[in-house]
Write a protein that holds these residues in place. Structure first.
Motif, PDB file in Angstrom:
ATOM      1  N   PRO A  42       0.831  -1.208   0.000  1.00  0.00           N
ATOM      2  CA  PRO A  42       0.000   0.000   0.000  1.00  0.00           C
ATOM      3  C   PRO A  42       0.865   1.258   0.000  1.00  0.00           C
ATOM      4  N   SER A  43       0.252   2.392  -0.372  1.00  0.00           N
ATOM      5  CA  SER A  43       0.992   3.647  -0.257  1.00  0.00           C
ATOM      6  C   SER A  43       0.850   4.162   1.168  1.00  0.00           C
ATOM      7  N   ASP A  44       1.725   5.062   1.539  1.00  0.00           N
ATOM      8  CA  ASP A  44       1.776   5.532   2.928  1.00  0.00           C
ATOM      9  C   ASP A  44       0.688   6.569   3.183  1.00  0.00           C
ATOM     10  N   TYR A  45       0.270   6.692   4.475  1.00  0.00           N
ATOM     11  CA  TYR A  45      -0.805   7.630   4.801  1.00  0.00           C
ATOM     12  C   TYR A  45      -0.370   9.081   4.671  1.00  0.00           C
ATOM     13  N   LEU A  46       0.933   9.332   4.797  1.00  0.00           N
ATOM     14  CA  LEU A  46       1.414  10.718   4.728  1.00  0.00           C
ATOM     15  C   LEU A  46       2.086  11.025   3.407  1.00  0.00           C
ATOM     16  N   GLN A  47       3.033  10.168   3.036  1.00  0.00           N
ATOM     17  CA  GLN A  47       3.881  10.475   1.885  1.00  0.00           C
ATOM     18  C   GLN A  47       3.402   9.783   0.613  1.00  0.00           C
ATOM     19  N   MET A  54      11.703   3.965  -0.223  1.00  0.00           N
ATOM     20  CA  MET A  54      12.307   3.319   0.949  1.00  0.00           C
ATOM     21  C   MET A  54      12.758   1.894   0.645  1.00  0.00           C
ATOM     22  N   TRP A 111      14.148  11.100  -2.347  1.00  0.00           N
ATOM     23  CA  TRP A 111      13.046  11.024  -1.399  1.00  0.00           C
ATOM     24  C   TRP A 111      12.933  12.329  -0.613  1.00  0.00           C
ATOM     25  N   PRO A 114      10.610  15.579  -2.242  1.00  0.00           N
ATOM     26  CA  PRO A 114       9.154  15.692  -2.036  1.00  0.00           C
ATOM     27  C   PRO A 114       8.717  15.644  -0.572  1.00  0.00           C
ATOM     28  N   THR A 115       9.452  14.978   0.316  1.00  0.00           N
ATOM     29  CA  THR A 115       8.969  14.873   1.695  1.00  0.00           C
ATOM     30  C   THR A 115       9.510  15.995   2.589  1.00  0.00           C
ATOM     31  N   TRP A 116      10.826  16.157   2.631  1.00  0.00           N
ATOM     32  CA  TRP A 116      11.385  17.199   3.491  1.00  0.00           C
ATOM     33  C   TRP A 116      11.273  18.578   2.846  1.00  0.00           C
ATOM     34  N   GLY A 117      11.416  18.591   1.514  1.00  0.00           N
ATOM     35  CA  GLY A 117      11.459  19.861   0.810  1.00  0.00           C
ATOM     36  C   GLY A 117      12.871  20.295   0.468  1.00  0.00           C
TER      37      GLY A 117
END
Lengths: 235, 138
Positions: A42-47, A54, A111, A114-117
């Protein structure tokens, strides 16, 4: 123990059948792993889908750290007992560790955007991983630059100095405030990764490990042939 | 069991190794303040003087504290002991959310007010599918 086993079973390890078995296992693990990582998991709830990075990033980092630790242990044996077989094993392990270190850095950067910026942060975990990369580079370079006996000594010293960095990488996220998240999988307290995401993670780790073994075997065989062609019994 | 030379080598290499570990440990201890990627609001409160250097502050975004104004965003970073108000004009990363980790880079105006010129989202170590997250009540 393991190295004595390698020495005793040199003929089996260098045989083409053994290599074929590793190739087949690698292909099976990689196909299953990629299928799990890209489609079933599944894809993650946040990212959301960025989590799939990962499945490459974490196994690559694990493998590169373990390979460097093995090289360091072998180097200790080389410096103390002058074991000649260890020299070829350590030398043959280095390239795959180096490549996986590079993969961990690059995928981490992909990674991070998109997540940390940000692509890059001078955070303790990332910086110490970069230091490991420099040690890998120096280790590989030392084999090219120096002559036989000198190369053996210098590369072994480099591995022993560099291995101090390994626990620093491992615990950097606990010792200091870092942008990088702490470890999700702890031996004592279980995993902060949902079980549906663990299957692809472990399959990818297995396939990366098998890939390292494969590259190691190829390199190991080449080194043996090189020695034979030179007609040298000593290194 | 081993020859004299081997024993000497073992002693020599282990003493070099221990020396190296000790020196690395001391260096890291001395640099401790500079190795951390960000400071917490509590550490900011303890600062005796505010200098003009760029710093990073990190913590959780306080619940219901994000305010979107015309050209800027303001929110509160908390470490559940102390708070710090932050303003920022620019775009924030996707993962910037209430009750999630954040790192702000910029300048401290006074002990309670921070002007950021860069916002980074900090991801925690939890990974799970959306359904599981929902059933946990998030």
């Amino acid at each position: 123990m393991l190295f004595k086993l390698i020495e005793k079973n040199k003929n089996i390890i260098t045989s083409p059948t053994f290599k074929k078995i590793i190739i087949i296992l690698f292909i099976i693990c990689l196909t299953l792993g990629l299928f799990e990582a890209l489609i079933l998991s599944p894809s993650d709830y946040l990212q959301s889908d960025a989590v799939r990075i990962m499945y490459v990033h974490v196994p690559a980092a694990w493998i590169s750290l373990s390979i460097f630790s093995i090289i360091a242990i072998l180097s200790l044996g080389i410096l103390i007992f002058k074991n000649k077989n260890f020299v070829i094993i350590a030398k043959s392990l280095a390239p795959s560790g180096f490549i996986f270190n590079l993969i961990a850095l690059v995928t981490g950067s992909i990674w991070g955007k998109p997540t940390w910026g940000t692509w890059w942060a001078w955070d303790p975990r990332i910086t110490s991983m970069l230091v490991l990369f420099l040690f890998y580079s120096l280790y590989l370079l030392s084999w090219r630059i120096f002559d036989k006996q000198k190369a053996i000594n210098i590369s072994s010293c480099l591995a022993l100095i560099g291995v101090i960095n390994v626990p620093i990488i491992k615990y950097s996220v606990n010792w200091w405030a870092t942008l990088h998240q702490p470890s999700s999988i702890k031996i004592l307290s279980g995993s902060a990764i949902h079980s549906s995401m663990l299957t692809p993670l472990f399959l990818m780790t297995a396939s990366f490990a098998l890939f390292s073994v494969l590259i190691f075997l190829m390199k190991y065989n080449t080194e043996l042939i090189k020695l034979k062609n030179k007609g040298l019994n000593r290194l | 069991m081993y020859g004299k030379k081997v024993k000497l080598r073992i002693i020599f290499i282990s003493s070099v190794f221990i020396t190296l570990i000790l020196s690395v440990y001391i260096i890291l201890k001395l640099l401790d303040d500079n190795i951390v990627y960000f400071k917490s609001p509590t550490e900011i409160k303890k600062l005796s003087d505010i200098d003009k250097k760029k710093i990073r502050v990190g913590g959780m975004v306080k619940k219901d504290s994000i305010n979107f104004e015309k050209e800027s965003i303001s929110f509160i970073i908390t470490d559940f002991k102390n708070d710090l108000a932050v303003t920022f004009s620019g775009s924030v990363p996707n993962l910037f959310q209430e009750e999630k980790g954040v790192v702000a880079e910029g300048f401290l105006k006074d002990q309670n007010f921070f002007v950021a010129d860069k916002i980074l989202a900090k991801h925690d170590e939890n990974y799970m599918p959306p359904e599981v997250s929902k059933s946990l009540g998030n």
